[in-house]
Design an enzyme around this catalytic site. Structure first.
Site, PDB file in Angstrom:
ATOM      1  N   ASP A 108       0.842  -1.216   0.000  1.00 35.25           N
ATOM      2  CA  ASP A 108       0.000   0.000   0.000  1.00 35.25           C
ATOM      3  C   ASP A 108       0.860   1.243   0.000  1.00 35.25           C
ATOM      4  OD1 ASP A 108      -1.837  -1.819   0.968  1.00 35.25           O
ATOM      5  OD2 ASP A 108      -1.730  -1.011   3.018  1.00 35.25           O
TER       6      ASP A 108
HETATM    7  N1  URA Z   1      -0.961  -5.899   4.093  1.00 36.94           N
HETATM    8  C1  URA Z   1      -1.424  -4.645   4.050  1.00 36.94           C
HETATM    9  O1  URA Z   1      -2.411  -4.311   4.700  1.00 36.94           O
HETATM   10  N2  URA Z   1      -0.784  -3.762   3.272  1.00 36.94           N
HETATM   11  C2  URA Z   1       0.324  -4.063   2.562  1.00 36.94           C
HETATM   12  O2  URA Z   1       0.882  -3.211   1.876  1.00 36.94           O
HETATM   13  C3  URA Z   1       0.797  -5.386   2.618  1.00 36.94           C
HETATM   14  C4  URA Z   1       0.134  -6.280   3.393  1.00 36.94           C
END
Ligand code: URA
Length: 243
Positions: A108
């Protein structure tokens, strides 16, 4: 991957992100491209990548590109998302490469840490398929103190995330502090770590991917935004702990 196949000079250079075919025509006219030391004569000339020098330099990873990258907070992995793209940390031409460079198991915008970026579809599959058993480890900071039942809840393999049809695979959690934990996942669902903690009434305030299999961010010695070029073979050895 050294798929030594002769191809048109203009197609080769445009697929490596150097420029449009009209740029290649101009560079030929200016004598900036050589093939085995001789000036290139036509954009349609069939060449092997290793024969070509542009501006006296060999071509940039013409046989495929895989990098280990320390993704900073606030960058996005996909061209469809808003925000600063991870490609801003790489040489400009890489965003125009074909086949395209893509992030393996995206992170993310508000997650930092270890990210593999590659144009190798087989490697991408090997790193993401749950059948290949390559776990991903995350350092998690939470809004509220841990309750004490999280390790069991995540290990049970029964946690159903909102909107999903199947429960999460069992995951291992280790308590690192009142509001800190390490979580090891064996699959990669959308926003999985954040959604797992949301499902049990907590909220993730900080998230970093620290490991992909045996490969650790710390051992890579990369500052945020830095990367290093590797090969699919070397990467698989690092991830499997065979290196
Ligand atoms: N889980 C999440 O919530 N975000 C990420 O970027 C990777 C795993």
């Amino acid at each position: 991957m050294n798929n030594a196949k002769a191809e048109r000079l203009d197609k080769l250079l445009s697929n490596l992100g150097y420029g449009a075919r009209k740029d290649v025509r101009y560079w030929i006219k200016e004598g900036w491209i050589t093939i085995d030391g001789e000036p290139a004569t036509s954009p349609a000339q069939k060449v092997l990548a290793d024969q070509v020098l542009l501006d006296e330099k060999p071509l940039d990873h013409p046989h495929g590109l895989t990098i280990i990258y320390h993704k900073p907070l606030g960058t996005v992995c996909s061209r469809k998302e808003n925000g600063r793209l991870i490609y801003a940390d790489f040489p400009d031409r890489w965003i125009d490469r074909k086949p395209p460079l893509s992030a393996v198991g995206r992170l993310d915008k508000e997650t930092s840490g270890l990210l593999i970026v590659t144009d190798d579809g087989i490697l991408n599959h090997q790193l993401t398929s749950p059948k290949k058993h390559i776990c991903k480890t995350y350092a998690v900071t939470l809004d509220r103190p841990l309750q004490g039942n999280e390790v069991e809840l995540f290990a049970a393999g029964t946690l159903l995330l909102e909107g999903d049809e199947r429960p999460c695979l069992p995951a291992e959690m280790r308590v690192q502090g009142e509001k800190e934990a390490t979580l090891i996942l064996h699959e990669g669902r959308y926003h999985q770590v954040r959604r797992m903690f949301a499902a049990i009434g907590n909220h993730v305030t900080g998230l970093t991917r620290t490991h992909i299999g045996a490969l650790s961010l710390e051992a890579c010695d990369l500052s945020e935004g830095d990367y290093k070029v590797t090969t699919a073979e070397e990467l698989m050895a690092l991830v499997s702990g065979d290196a």
